[in-house]
Design a protein around this motif. Structure first.
Motif, PDB file in Angstrom:
ATOM      1  N   VAL A  40      51.816   3.943 -16.959  1.00 43.19           N
ATOM      2  CA  VAL A  40      50.752   4.729 -16.357  1.00 43.19           C
ATOM      3  C   VAL A  40      49.446   4.244 -16.969  1.00 43.19           C
ATOM      4  O   VAL A  40      49.412   3.785 -18.111  1.00 43.19           O
ATOM      5  CB  VAL A  40      50.954   6.241 -16.596  1.00 43.19           C
ATOM      6  CG1 VAL A  40      50.759   6.601 -18.071  1.00 43.19           C
ATOM      7  CG2 VAL A  40      50.023   7.070 -15.730  1.00 43.19           C
ATOM      8  N   ALA A  41      48.362   4.300 -16.197  1.00 40.98           N
ATOM      9  CA  ALA A  41      47.037   3.951 -16.720  1.00 40.98           C
ATOM     10  C   ALA A  41      46.218   5.231 -16.822  1.00 40.98           C
ATOM     11  O   ALA A  41      46.250   6.065 -15.917  1.00 40.98           O
ATOM     12  CB  ALA A  41      46.348   2.949 -15.797  1.00 40.98           C
ATOM     13  N   TYR A  42      45.512   5.380 -17.940  1.00 41.75           N
ATOM     14  CA  TYR A  42      44.659   6.566 -18.062  1.00 41.75           C
ATOM     15  C   TYR A  42      43.370   6.206 -18.785  1.00 41.75           C
ATOM     16  O   TYR A  42      43.315   5.270 -19.579  1.00 41.75           O
ATOM     17  CB  TYR A  42      45.381   7.715 -18.766  1.00 41.75           C
ATOM     18  CG  TYR A  42      45.596   7.550 -20.252  1.00 41.75           C
ATOM     19  CD1 TYR A  42      44.599   7.908 -21.168  1.00 41.75           C
ATOM     20  CD2 TYR A  42      46.800   7.070 -20.759  1.00 41.75           C
ATOM     21  CE1 TYR A  42      44.796   7.779 -22.531  1.00 41.75           C
ATOM     22  CE2 TYR A  42      47.002   6.944 -22.122  1.00 41.75           C
ATOM     23  CZ  TYR A  42      45.996   7.302 -23.002  1.00 41.75           C
ATOM     24  OH  TYR A  42      46.194   7.175 -24.354  1.00 41.75           O
ATOM     25  N   ALA A  43      42.326   6.955 -18.462  1.00 43.34           N
ATOM     26  CA  ALA A  43      41.020   6.765 -19.094  1.00 43.34           C
ATOM     27  C   ALA A  43      40.572   8.081 -19.705  1.00 43.34           C
ATOM     28  O   ALA A  43      40.720   9.152 -19.095  1.00 43.34           O
ATOM     29  CB  ALA A  43      39.995   6.284 -18.070  1.00 43.34           C
ATOM     30  N   GLU A  44      40.026   7.994 -20.927  1.00 46.78           N
ATOM     31  CA  GLU A  44      39.470   9.161 -21.612  1.00 46.78           C
ATOM     32  C   GLU A  44      37.995   8.910 -21.881  1.00 46.78           C
ATOM     33  O   GLU A  44      37.575   7.769 -22.092  1.00 46.78           O
ATOM     34  CB  GLU A  44      40.202   9.414 -22.928  1.00 46.78           C
ATOM     35  CG  GLU A  44      41.644   9.865 -22.746  1.00 46.78           C
ATOM     36  CD  GLU A  44      42.333  10.137 -24.071  1.00 46.78           C
ATOM     37  OE1 GLU A  44      42.737  11.284 -24.300  1.00 46.78           O
ATOM     38  OE2 GLU A  44      42.449   9.191 -24.866  1.00 46.78           O
ATOM     39  N   GLU A  91      36.312  14.211 -17.201  1.00 48.13           N
ATOM     40  CA  GLU A  91      37.724  14.574 -17.326  1.00 48.13           C
ATOM     41  C   GLU A  91      38.588  13.316 -17.352  1.00 48.13           C
ATOM     42  O   GLU A  91      38.252  12.316 -16.707  1.00 48.13           O
ATOM     43  CB  GLU A  91      38.153  15.465 -16.164  1.00 48.13           C
ATOM     44  CG  GLU A  91      37.477  16.831 -16.146  1.00 48.13           C
ATOM     45  CD  GLU A  91      37.800  17.636 -17.379  1.00 48.13           C
ATOM     46  OE1 GLU A  91      38.988  17.655 -17.801  1.00 48.13           O
ATOM     47  OE2 GLU A  91      36.877  18.247 -17.947  1.00 48.13           O
ATOM     48  N   PRO A  92      39.711  13.350 -18.089  1.00 43.46           N
ATOM     49  CA  PRO A  92      40.596  12.175 -18.119  1.00 43.46           C
ATOM     50  C   PRO A  92      41.073  11.798 -16.721  1.00 43.46           C
ATOM     51  O   PRO A  92      41.341  12.669 -15.884  1.00 43.46           O
ATOM     52  CB  PRO A  92      41.766  12.630 -18.997  1.00 43.46           C
ATOM     53  CG  PRO A  92      41.202  13.727 -19.840  1.00 43.46           C
ATOM     54  CD  PRO A  92      40.201  14.427 -18.975  1.00 43.46           C
ATOM     55  N   LEU A  93      41.153  10.507 -16.468  1.00 43.02           N
ATOM     56  CA  LEU A  93      41.684  10.005 -15.202  1.00 43.02           C
ATOM     57  C   LEU A  93      43.052   9.383 -15.452  1.00 43.02           C
ATOM     58  O   LEU A  93      43.231   8.628 -16.411  1.00 43.02           O
ATOM     59  CB  LEU A  93      40.747   8.942 -14.617  1.00 43.02           C
ATOM     60  CG  LEU A  93      39.360   9.396 -14.162  1.00 43.02           C
ATOM     61  CD1 LEU A  93      38.557   8.197 -13.672  1.00 43.02           C
ATOM     62  CD2 LEU A  93      39.476  10.431 -13.036  1.00 43.02           C
ATOM     63  N   VAL A  94      44.006   9.694 -14.614  1.00 44.28           N
ATOM     64  CA  VAL A  94      45.365   9.172 -14.746  1.00 44.28           C
ATOM     65  C   VAL A  94      45.779   8.554 -13.422  1.00 44.28           C
ATOM     66  O   VAL A  94      45.563   9.147 -12.357  1.00 44.28           O
ATOM     67  CB  VAL A  94      46.360  10.277 -15.140  1.00 44.28           C
ATOM     68  CG1 VAL A  94      47.774   9.712 -15.242  1.00 44.28           C
ATOM     69  CG2 VAL A  94      45.958  10.929 -16.463  1.00 44.28           C
ATOM     70  N   SER A  95      46.361   7.360 -13.491  1.00 46.38           N
ATOM     71  CA  SER A  95      46.784   6.675 -12.273  1.00 46.38           C
ATOM     72  C   SER A  95      48.059   5.902 -12.537  1.00 46.38           C
ATOM     73  O   SER A  95      48.266   5.382 -13.633  1.00 46.38           O
ATOM     74  CB  SER A  95      45.687   5.721 -11.799  1.00 46.38           C
ATOM     75  OG  SER A  95      46.146   4.923 -10.719  1.00 46.38           O
ATOM     76  N   LYS A  96      48.892   5.805 -11.529  1.00 46.19           N
ATOM     77  CA  LYS A  96      50.084   4.958 -11.642  1.00 46.19           C
ATOM     78  C   LYS A  96      49.746   3.495 -11.394  1.00 46.19           C
ATOM     79  O   LYS A  96      50.563   2.613 -11.626  1.00 46.19           O
ATOM     80  CB  LYS A  96      51.153   5.407 -10.638  1.00 46.19           C
ATOM     81  CG  LYS A  96      51.818   6.730 -10.981  1.00 46.19           C
ATOM     82  CD  LYS A  96      52.529   6.689 -12.332  1.00 46.19           C
ATOM     83  CE  LYS A  96      53.754   5.789 -12.318  1.00 46.19           C
ATOM     84  NZ  LYS A  96      54.446   5.784 -13.629  1.00 46.19           N
ATOM     85  N   GLU A  97      48.548   3.226 -10.926  1.00 43.87           N
ATOM     86  CA  GLU A  97      48.118   1.858 -10.640  1.00 43.87           C
ATOM     87  C   GLU A  97      47.081   1.412 -11.665  1.00 43.87           C
ATOM     88  O   GLU A  97      46.315   2.217 -12.184  1.00 43.87           O
ATOM     89  CB  GLU A  97      47.514   1.766  -9.231  1.00 43.87           C
ATOM     90  CG  GLU A  97      48.427   2.267  -8.130  1.00 43.87           C
ATOM     91  CD  GLU A  97      49.702   1.458  -8.006  1.00 43.87           C
ATOM     92  OE1 GLU A  97      49.658   0.238  -8.272  1.00 43.87           O
ATOM     93  OE2 GLU A  97      50.739   2.045  -7.643  1.00 43.87           O
ATOM     94  N   VAL A  98      47.046   0.112 -11.928  1.00 45.67           N
ATOM     95  CA  VAL A  98      46.008  -0.456 -12.787  1.00 45.67           C
ATOM     96  C   VAL A  98      44.675  -0.313 -12.062  1.00 45.67           C
ATOM     97  O   VAL A  98      44.594  -0.552 -10.854  1.00 45.67           O
ATOM     98  CB  VAL A  98      46.298  -1.940 -13.078  1.00 45.67           C
ATOM     99  CG1 VAL A  98      45.194  -2.535 -13.956  1.00 45.67           C
ATOM    100  CG2 VAL A  98      47.646  -2.088 -13.757  1.00 45.67           C
ATOM    101  N   PRO A  99      43.620   0.121 -12.766  1.00 45.53           N
ATOM    102  CA  PRO A  99      42.319   0.338 -12.113  1.00 45.53           C
ATOM    103  C   PRO A  99      41.870  -0.849 -11.272  1.00 45.53           C
ATOM    104  O   PRO A  99      41.900  -1.998 -11.713  1.00 45.53           O
ATOM    105  CB  PRO A  99      41.375   0.574 -13.290  1.00 45.53           C
ATOM    106  CG  PRO A  99      42.248   1.147 -14.356  1.00 45.53           C
ATOM    107  CD  PRO A  99      43.577   0.469 -14.184  1.00 45.53           C
ATOM    108  N   ASP A 100      41.442  -0.560 -10.056  1.00 42.56           N
ATOM    109  CA  ASP A 100      41.098  -1.590  -9.074  1.00 42.56           C
ATOM    110  C   ASP A 100      39.892  -2.406  -9.532  1.00 42.56           C
ATOM    111  O   ASP A 100      38.887  -1.867  -9.983  1.00 42.56           O
ATOM    112  CB  ASP A 100      40.790  -0.917  -7.730  1.00 42.56           C
ATOM    113  CG  ASP A 100      40.558  -1.928  -6.628  1.00 42.56           C
ATOM    114  OD1 ASP A 100      41.344  -2.883  -6.533  1.00 42.56           O
ATOM    115  OD2 ASP A 100      39.575  -1.749  -5.882  1.00 42.56           O
TER     116      ASP A 100
END
Length: 760
Positions: free
Chosen positions: A496-500, A436-445
């Motif tokens: 926003v950062a998101y991954a698909e 599932e897509p991941l959405v974050s307000k932070e840049v991936p750690d």
């Protein structure tokens, strides 16, 4: 009396010693912010008697020219024995551990020598130390080289460099003299102003004089190009302006600006304009490869470019693509780089938005002083919002690093290991997501550190001539990584950062939700901005998105066309995705009726290719060859586009119906006047397809207390409708039929966004 030429030290020496930057070719990873921080950190270690950012100036006579040269010296250091050291600080992303004094570019020494000369002349110092200091922005490593110079040596050096610049300065002075004389005599290039033209031209001139931003909603047919260019040129002639940039999104609008300047040239204007064409289009090679060993036009470019620019700007005024190509072949220089270098000496520059607003490709040598005397004319400004979102966003894909890992196995352990580490990070992210897509307000750690490590290794490989130096995949990954790091430094609450995820692939994006702040930042320092479009509606939305301030102005102009030129009607059926199959027959019947009532040429616009293709098949089957039909396809070549438009002939004996998509190549910037176009049908309200990014935009603006649905869907959609419908009436003599097919046009929210003459 000598002609006075005022310019910065940096501008002078960078012209004479072109291509001398230490980071030439690999500047993408280093930003102005990084450079400033590196300077400040080093300067913070200065002693009490040392000074930083010292303003220095000097007057240098060179024949009939008087150069007034100034700038700020990074450091003026006093030692215990009274000796003075002039320090010039340069930040770099290069590895400087093994760097030698002879590798320091002459352009850097030249800048330091000029500051030393200025100080020596002002303070009657007979001898000075000149220090060149490099700071590695990632490691903060410092490396310095020092030379001792007498005043006589500095004076000779400065005079030699100034004399090398003088031919260019003489040419510019003569060009400006002829330009200003011609502008003083220049009249409006048409017999009279159209309705609204004088008001727009007056507003543009006033904004330039006041140094403000203007947002102009000026309908089709008013003559926006000449109404913005003419007052800006007049402002150049009166000394209120030095240069203008005419920025566009499409080739056809660049051509309109070129043609308008040509029209004024026929009436006596002598003004040098340069059109910048994308590197991929203007490159002489079969494939773009800018390495000196691969391209004869890049090899030795800086040895030949000064003579080429003198030849070009000394003999041409309207410098279009074909002109650049002719002179580039003559002097064996890269045509793209030549157009950029020519732009700095031109009065008007025509080009894409990105040459000002995109931090990756913006013109780096535009000094603060030059910007203060430059105006930006932004055509089709409605397009800049989404373009800016992409300029300020960045994408990384797992596939790129997996392929890099495989390519460099056994070739370079350093690159192989860095790419493998990043690929493993992506694998872990995919497992975490469960698809599932991941959405974050932070840049991936953790990712930023890995990308920075890869960036350093890739740069050393590419710059050091290692076994992978010629890898196109490594170069592409380098620039993607550099863009990621650069965007990470811009990342704030507007992102926003998101991954698909799709099978084994992972696509990670830092997405700019609201580009208004960054557009304002990139445009900061320019004297005036004029954003204009026929469809800058609703005006408040576009002012928000394009970075308007409280002190900025707007103007809305009425249509120059009579309401009677339009025959408009609304067909209230649903074109919503869920209803399309149910209303397919009604829609097809309405289009058959619309195009069958009168013989003529018609364009029918759809919100997507899928929807268009389905209706096209039904329409073609039911019309049984009674009409000639055309169908837009994705990625049409330029020749195919021209053939499509050429079919719209006023002499056609049978009805022609062209099917096209809103927001595409045929819905903006084309003029099919008279009987070349008799009717336009617009299917739907142009709403963008519902998707992750649009929903993220919606959520962001909802959280800001605005109507996120309107910002993400309604306003961008209605703009496409206005552009598509605007193809119909282009001149005072045109007449035509417009049909809007969607029941939402009867709702107050949508109805009030339409021009009055479209409401049926």
């Amino acid at each position: 009396m000598a002609d006075t030429i005022s310019l910065s030290v940096r501008g002078l020496v960078e012209h004479v010693f072109r291509g001398g930057s230490l980071d030439s070719g690999f500047r993408a990873a280093s930003t102005m912010i990084e450079g400033t921080k590196a300077h400040q950190k080093l300067q913070s270690k200065y002693g009490e008697s040392d000074r930083k950012e010292v303003y220095l100036s000097a007057e240098i006579v060179c024949g009939e020219l008087l150069f007034v040269v100034d700038g700020r010296c990074d450091g003026l250091l006093a030692s215990e024995d009274g000796a003075i050291t002039i320090e010039e600080i340069k930040s770099t992303v290069r590895d400087i551990e093994a760097m030698t004094e002879n590798e320091a570019p002459e352009v850097h020494w030249a800048q330091a020598y000029f500051y030393a000369y200025m100080y020596a002349m002002e303070n009657r110092a007979e001898r000075l130390r000149v220090r060149l200091t490099y700071v590695q922005v990632d490691t903060e490593e410092v490396r310095s080289f020092e030379r001792e110079k007498t005043l006589a040596e500095l004076e000779k050096y400065v005079r030699d460099v100034t004399e090398a610049y003088a031919p260019y300065a003489r040419m510019l002075a003569e060009n400006r003299r002829l330009r200003d004389e011609s502008i003083a005599e220049l009249e409006f290039p048409f017999t009279s102003y159209r309705e609204g033209q004088r008001k727009l031209a007056g507003a543009v001139y006033k904004m330039i004089c006041e140094g403000r931003k203007l947002f102009a909603r000026a309908p089709t047919g008013i003559g926006k190009t000449v109404s913005t260019l003419f007052p800006a040129i007049k402002a150049i002639g009166t000394g209120k302006l030095e240069q203008l940039f005419y920025l566009t999104a499409r080739t056809i609008t660049r051509t309109a600006a070129e043609d308008t300047l040509s029209t004024m040239a026929q009436r006596g204007l002598v003004l040098r304009s340069v059109t910048i064409t994308a590197k991929e289009k203007v490159c002489f090679q079969d494939q773009v490869d800018c390495r000196p060993e691969s391209c004869p036009y890049a090899n030795g470019y800086y040895d030949r470019i000064n003579e080429a620019i003198l030849d070009l700007l000394g003999n041409e005024t309207s410098i279009r693509r074909e002109t650049i190509e002719r002179y580039a072949r003559k002097h064996v220089v890269c045509p793209f780089e030549m157009s950029l270098d020519a732009a700095y000496g031109a009065d008007a520059v025509i080009g894409d938005y990105n040459y000002i607003f995109d931090p990756r490709v913006s013109l780096k040598r535009l000094t603060g002083e030059r910007k203060k005397r430059t105006a930006l004319l932004v055509d089709e400004a409605h397009n800049l919002v989404d373009r800016a979102r992409e300029m300020y966003s960045a994408v990384l894909e797992k596939r790129e690093f997996l392929e890099l890992e495989r390519e460099f196995k056994g070739v370079s352990l350093s690159i192989h290991t860095a790419a493998k580490t990043i690929n493993k990070w992506f694998v872990a992210l995919r497992k975490q997501s469960e698809g599932e897509p991941l959405v974050s307000k932070e840049v991936p750690d953790g990712l930023q550190v890995l990308i920075e490590e890869f960036l350093g290794r890739a740069e050393r490989e590419l710059a050091g001539g290692g076994p992978g130096a010629g890898s196109e995949r490594l170069l592409n990954a380098y620039f993607a990584a550099a863009g990621w790091i650069r965007t990470g430094k811009l990342y704030d609450e507007r992102y926003v950062a998101y991954a698909e995820f799709e099978r084994n692939e992972v696509r990670l994006k830092m997405f700019c939700l609201d580009p208004s702040h960054l557009l304002a930042q990139m445009g900061k320092g320019f004297l005036a901005h004029v954003f204009f479009s026929a469809t800058l509606s609703p005006l408040g939305y576009y002012m928000d998105m394009l970075g308007a301030g409280e002190e900025d102005y707007s103007v809305t102009l009425g249509s120059p066309f009579a309401k009677e030129q339009w025959e408009a009607r609304i067909i209230p059926l649903s074109t919503r995705y869920a209803d399309r199959e149910r209303t397919k027959e009604r829609l097809t019947a309405a289009l058959l009726d619309f195009t069958g009532q009168r013989r003529g040429n018609y364009l029918v616009f759809f919100p997507s290719y899928e929807y268009m293709n389905g209706i096209y098949e039904e329409f073609a089957a039911q019309s049984e060859g009674s009409w000639q039909t055309l169908l837009q396809t994705p990625d049409m070549a330029e020749e195919e586009r021209e053939q499509f438009l050429a079919k719209f002939d006023a002499a056609n004996e049978e009805t022609l119906v062209g099917f096209a998509v809103m927001g595409g190549i045929f819905s903006e910037g084309i003029d099919l006047t008279g009987d070349r176009l008799n009717g336009v049908a617009v299917v739907g309200v142009g709403m963008p397809q519902i998707g992750l990014e649009r929903n993220l935009i919606r959520s962001h603006f909802d959280a800001q207390g605005m109507n996120g649905f309107d910002y993400a869907y309604v306003y961008p959609g209605i703009n496409k409708v206005l552009q598509a419908g605007g193809r119909l009436i282009r001149t005072e003599l045109d007449q035509g039929r417009l049909m809007l097919l969607d029941d939402r046009y009867l709702q107050p929210k949508y109805a009030r966004l339409l021009p009055e003459e479209w409401r049926g």
